[in-house]
Scaffold this active site. Structure first.
Site, PDB file in Angstrom:
ATOM      1  N   HIS A  90      23.684  24.532  23.628  1.00  0.00           N
ATOM      2  CA  HIS A  90      23.251  23.479  22.712  1.00  0.00           C
ATOM      3  C   HIS A  90      24.441  22.736  22.099  1.00  0.00           C
ATOM      4  O   HIS A  90      24.639  22.770  20.892  1.00  0.00           O
ATOM      5  CB  HIS A  90      22.370  24.112  21.622  1.00  0.00           C
ATOM      6  CG  HIS A  90      21.766  23.159  20.650  1.00  0.00           C
ATOM      7  ND1 HIS A  90      21.519  21.833  20.933  1.00  0.00           N
ATOM      8  CD2 HIS A  90      21.339  23.352  19.369  1.00  0.00           C
ATOM      9  CE1 HIS A  90      20.980  21.254  19.860  1.00  0.00           C
ATOM     10  NE2 HIS A  90      20.861  22.144  18.911  1.00  0.00           N
ATOM     11  N   CYS A 142      20.019  17.120  15.623  1.00  0.00           N
ATOM     12  CA  CYS A 142      19.889  17.640  16.988  1.00  0.00           C
ATOM     13  C   CYS A 142      19.090  16.703  17.879  1.00  0.00           C
ATOM     14  O   CYS A 142      18.966  16.951  19.078  1.00  0.00           O
ATOM     15  CB  CYS A 142      19.267  19.031  16.969  1.00  0.00           C
ATOM     16  SG  CYS A 142      20.303  20.229  16.115  1.00  0.00           S
TER      17      CYS A 142
END
Lengths: 405, 132
Positions: free
Chosen positions: A352, A87
């Site tokens: 996201h 991430c």
């Protein structure tokens, strides 16, 4: 506070992001192109001015996304780095360009983060059924079958729930309600952000009563999957100094760009330690930038789950040590609080799309420092911090400062 | 036909009593449960097996309600610190999967339970921690 343009500094010249959403009719390169072309236009440069390209798209990490992007927006022959760092992929792309400029190999560089996840559902953990089931030890733990669900959880909502609960064990005043309040804030913030995937307010009660994913994280305390892209054009201070004044005025200084991995801690091999590497990155960034947490006008941090945001208040020193529960209860990270956190809506509501996230955070901070954030503008913002963390782990922290007038 | 038993993971040993065996770095004492190439703390590569205390404290947990297909939910995923300072990931078993029953800091003890058999009838045994 006016920031001067020193030759060896690095600046955000242009930036852009797509709305985070689901784009079933577009592909990853469409999204990356929109981000890249938008950032180039915003910085008043063209692809011909770009000396280096770094591109991050986690789920297509082996797909030469950077080169495929070039084939749509300009094949100029410059070096391309396709990066993947969980991430923290987007932040890694920015840092890669940053390093090329600092090394003197480039004057202007483009960092792009993009992701097309669709409705992937729950990440982490997978059933490992074979055709014929035969118990034979395999792998580094000599496991005879998948251990997810037997030896703890591998799902993301669960892993980050445990990180939050470990904090709750060590510090008073942290529980289900404090975690839920984080999600309440971020959903509320997203109602002001037209680029957010979701723009809907939920009451604390609705959040706490939404379907339980992994206690204490309910569905409304988890980020969604989604699609999107973001891009930044970085420029050396030396080159920026020769640009027109209206361009210089909108440039935002990258005062610190830090990437860390997790150092060894006693428990780090049985549960991801998302704290130590974040603390290390933040400490390093504050020292490099010469600013402290009290100087920050806004923070975009990695709230993949509500439990994660709460512990990062402490990791980024936004609150007193051990005081994350009190910080959220007293309104510290709300829009009108001491340090507004995730005024974009955060991962929880803005979304996201993994590769895009770390670039979108820098877009958000930059937009506020330019005074161009519209309804969600943090008035008078001059310093901001963008943080992302990817499990395994990688942590990126960027501190940005407003340009000289 | 006597059915065979295997452990879910190789660091669970059933004899003489069920216990976990870590790989302990001879240089710095760091403990690991996986096959090692070197020590993640000090970089040396000399290890010895070390028995792990079965008693410990619940340091973190989550109650998992959504998991991959085929994994029974809800279950309590846990991080336990045993009394000799070893960190273990496992489930809390023999305990209601509710926030009322599972308490941070509660004392727990290693236990084992069967998790099913393969197509040859071999039974796998897993470990968990139960409240004491």
């Amino acid at each position: 506070m006016a920031v001067q343009i020193s030759p060896d500094s690095v600046w955000v010249l242009g930036t852009h992001m797509t709305r985070f959403a689901r784009y079933p009719d577009r592909d990853l390169i469409d999204l990356a192109s929109e981000g890249a072309l938008g950032a180039l236009a915003d910085g008043e440069v063209t692809v011909a001015d770009i000396d280096v390209l770094a591109c991050g798209a986690l789920f297509q990490a082996s797909g030469a996304v950077g080169q495929r992007l070039q084939k749509q927006i300009g094949q100029t022959g410059v070096p391309v780095y396709n990066v993947a760092n969980a991430c923290a992929t987007g932040a890694t792309a920015i840092r890669t360009v940053m390093m090329a400029i600092r090394a003197g190999e480039a004057e202007i560089g483009l960092a792009v983060g993009a992701e097309q996840m669709g409705k992937m559902g729950l990440l982490g953990g997978a059933a490992t059924k074979k055709e014929k089931k035969v118990f034979e030890p395999s792998g580094r733990y000599g496991a005879v079958t998948g251990v997810d669900g037997y030896l703890g959880t591998e799902t993301m909502p669960g892993v980050f729930a445990q990180a939050g609960m470990a904090y709750a064990h060590e510090h008073d005043g942290v529980g289900f309600e404090q975690f839920a309040r984080v999600a309440y804030k971020n959903h509320l913030n997203s109602t002001l952000n037209p680029l957010a995937q979701y723009q809907k307010e939920f009451s604390l009660g609705e959040i706490m009563e939404s379907p339980m994913m992994s206690y204490p994280n309910t569905l409304l305390m988890c980020c969604p999957t989604g699609d999107g892209a973001a891009a930044v054009v970085l420029v050396s201070g030396e080159r920026l100094a020769s640009m027109p004044s209206h361009v210089r005025k909108r440039a935002v200084k990258v005062s610190a760009s830090v990437l860390t991995s997790d150092p060894f801690t006693e428990d780090c091999q049985v549960q991801p330690d998302v704290n130590t590497l974040t603390r290390n990155a933040a400490d390093q960034a504050y020292e490099t930038a010469g600013v402290g947490p009290e100087d920050l006008d806004l923070v975009e941090l990695h709230d993949c789950f509500a439990t994660a945001e709460l512990i990062h208040y402490d990791n980024l020193s936004l609150c007193e040590p051990g005081g994350a529960g009190e910080f959220i209860d007293s309104g510290g990270p709300f829009r009108d609080g001491a340090t507004p956190v995730n005024v974009s809506g955060g991962l929880i509501s803005k979304g996201h799309p993994i590769g895009a996230t770390g670039v979108a955070n820098v877009y958000e901070i930059t937009t506020h420092l330019r005074g161009e954030a519209g309804d969600r503008q943090v008035e008078g913002a001059t310093v901001g911090l963008a943080h992302v963390i990817g499990l395994a782990s990688a942590c990126g922290v960027h501190i940005l400062e407003k340009a000289a007038a | 036909m006597a059915s065979a038993r295997v452990t879910l993971v190789d660091y669970l040993h059933l004899e003489p009593e069920p216990h976990l065996v870590a790989q302990e770095c001879r240089h710095c004492g760091a403990r690991f449960f996986d096959r090692r190439n070197a020590c993640a703390r000090c970089g040396r590569s000399d290890f010895a097996p070390a028995g792990v205390d079965g008693a410990g404290e619940l340091r973190a947990f989550t109650i998992v309600h959504r998991a991959a297909p085929g994994i029974p939910v809800p279950f309590v995923s846990a991080i336990v610190r045993t009394d000799d300072g070893t960190w273990v990931r496992s489930n809390v078993v023999n305990c209601d999967p509710t926030p009322e029953a599972v308490k941070l800091g509660m004392r727990v003890q290693l236990t084992t339970y069967p998790v099913g058999a393969d197509d040859d009838g071999t039974e796998a045994v897993a470990f968990g921690f139960e409240p004491t």
